[in-house]
Structure formats: C-alpha cells, structure tokens
Design a protein around this motif. Structure first.
Motif, short mmCIF file in Angstrom:
data_model
loop_
_atom_site.label_atom_id
_atom_site.label_comp_id
_atom_site.label_asym_id
_atom_site.label_seq_id
_atom_site.Cartn_x
_atom_site.Cartn_y
_atom_site.Cartn_z
N ASP A 165 0.84 -1.19 0.00
CA ASP A 165 0.00 0.00 0.00
C ASP A 165 0.88 1.24 0.00
O ASP A 165 1.85 1.32 0.76
CB ASP A 165 -0.91 0.03 1.23
CG ASP A 165 -2.03 -1.00 1.16
OD1 ASP A 165 -2.35 -1.46 0.04
OD2 ASP A 165 -2.59 -1.35 2.21
N SER A 169 -1.76 8.20 -8.56
CA SER A 169 -2.45 6.92 -8.33
C SER A 169 -2.30 5.99 -9.52
O SER A 169 -2.05 4.79 -9.37
CB SER A 169 -3.94 7.16 -8.04
OG SER A 169 -4.14 7.80 -6.81
N LYS A 210 -0.48 2.34 -9.51
CA LYS A 210 -1.13 1.11 -9.98
C LYS A 210 -0.32 0.46 -11.09
O LYS A 210 -0.28 -0.78 -11.19
CB LYS A 210 -2.54 1.44 -10.48
CG LYS A 210 -3.52 1.83 -9.38
CD LYS A 210 -4.87 2.22 -9.95
CE LYS A 210 -5.83 2.66 -8.86
NZ LYS A 210 -7.13 3.12 -9.42
N ARG A 219 -0.95 -0.49 -4.49
CA ARG A 219 -2.27 0.09 -4.25
C ARG A 219 -2.15 1.48 -3.64
O ARG A 219 -1.62 1.65 -2.54
CB ARG A 219 -3.07 -0.81 -3.29
CG ARG A 219 -4.49 -0.28 -3.02
CD ARG A 219 -5.33 -1.25 -2.25
NE ARG A 219 -4.89 -1.45 -0.88
CZ ARG A 219 -5.66 -1.98 0.08
NH1 ARG A 219 -6.88 -2.39 -0.20
NH2 ARG A 219 -5.17 -2.13 1.30
#
Length: 207
Positions: A142, A157, A161, A166
């Motif tokens: 994460d 983001s 990815k 994540r």
C-alpha cells in the motif's frame, strides 16, 4: 502509462526507476554527477534516459528522491522549469538518530516543497512509508499519499497502480506531516516491535 523524471541517484531512486520501467513507464533519471547518472541509466536499461540537472524535467511526474534537507532547495533551483508538473515528495525528515522529526511541529517537507514550487505545480507526498529494500521486492504494498490537487493525485495513483501497488489517499497536503510521522513510527517498529526493517504498513479491509 506515465512519463516519470526521478531526481536523485540513491537506492530509492534506483528502485523506483526499475519498478517504473517494469510497469511500462518512460523514465528519466537526473543526478548532479553526469557520469554516475549515465552508469545508473546504463544499469537500468529498458529505455531509461539521462536528464541534465537544472534543465526542465521531461516527465509530467517529477519524483524527488533526494535527502529531505535538499528537497525544497532543489525545487527552488528548478523554478519555473517545474511549472505544471506533479512533484512527488518521498522524503522522511528524520533527525540524526531517527528518533524524531527535523521539521517544525505543524508542517512537513512536502508543504515546504509546495511553498518553493511554481504556483502551477502540484505536490503529492507518497512512498515515504515504504522501505527501499521492501519496495524492491515483488509483493503487494500500500502506498499512502496526500496532496491538495485531485488531478495530481489521480496521476500519481495511476502511476502507483502501473507498478503493481495500491494507492491510498489520506487527504490534503496537511496530512503529509502525519505521513512523515508514520515514517518515524516505522523506524521505532523496526527497532523494537518488529525487530527488523523487512515489513510494510498497509490497510486490511474485512471481507
């Protein structure tokens, strides 16, 4: 995929560059020492390119992989060359013993960088809660991040990815001070609770 410029030649810079290339992103590496930069680019391969310090970075996303004390000065040095860029701050402002933060209460390195950056640039805090050697491993992780601009966070983001991780948004850039505090928490866990630095922080969602 994204166009990424990474300022710095240290371990974290190399790991991020390698993962970015594996994720199909274009990567430019920028360092003060041209010979060392060329060596890093040669070792990375896969189409990585060498940028020139002070010249406008090629990437839409510019990752600052430099010591925390150098981050805001580097951004000031680049000045308008960073206009319109998304600047990703990965630094942790630890004191010399990594037992406290070197920044004043109520602020963060990321906020200092934002003050030094052109108005049209947007700063996102990310990756500071992952140890470099853990990031180099092929396992799910994460990535906590913070920033004031929704489009900038969406770009970061998408990049996160692309490298198989994540992204988890923690809120606006004021949250960066708590992410930097989480970096300090990890140092304490490594020393005492866990006993090593081969771990990561993450969120577990029931069900």
């Amino acid at each position: 995929m994204s166009d990424i410029s990474i300022i710095g030649l240290g371990h974290m810079a190399r790991v991020l560059a390698a993962r970015a290339l594996d994720g199909g992103n274009a990567v430019e590496v920028i360092g003060r020492d041209a010979a060392k930069t060329a060596d890093v680019v040669g070792a990375l391969g896969h189409g990585a390119t060498a940028g020139k310090i002070g010249a406008a970075p090629a990437g839409d996303i510019v990752i600052l992989a430099v010591p925390y004390a150098s981050a805001a000065p580097v951004v000031s040095q680049y000045g308008d060359a960073l206009a319109g860029k998304v600047i990703v701050d990965i630094t942790n402002p630890f004191n010399p013993t990594a037992t406290g933060l070197a920044t004043p209460d109520g602020t963060s390195v990321a906020q200092q960088i934002a003050e030094a950056a052109p108005e049209s640039a947007h700063v996102v805090k990310a990756f500071n809660t992952i140890f470099g050697h853990v990031l180099a491993e092929d396992r799910p992780l994460d990535v906590f991040m913070a920033g004031d601009d929704a489009r900038a966070k969406a770009s970061v983001s998408a990049f996160i990815k692309s490298i198989g991780l994540r992204p988890l948004d923690t809120g606006d850039l004021k949250m960066a001070q708590w992410l930097e505090g989480a970096g300090l928490l990890m140092m304490g866990l490594g020393r005492y609770g866990v006993g090593n630095y081969g771990f990561s922080l993450g969120v577990s969602i029931p069900g």
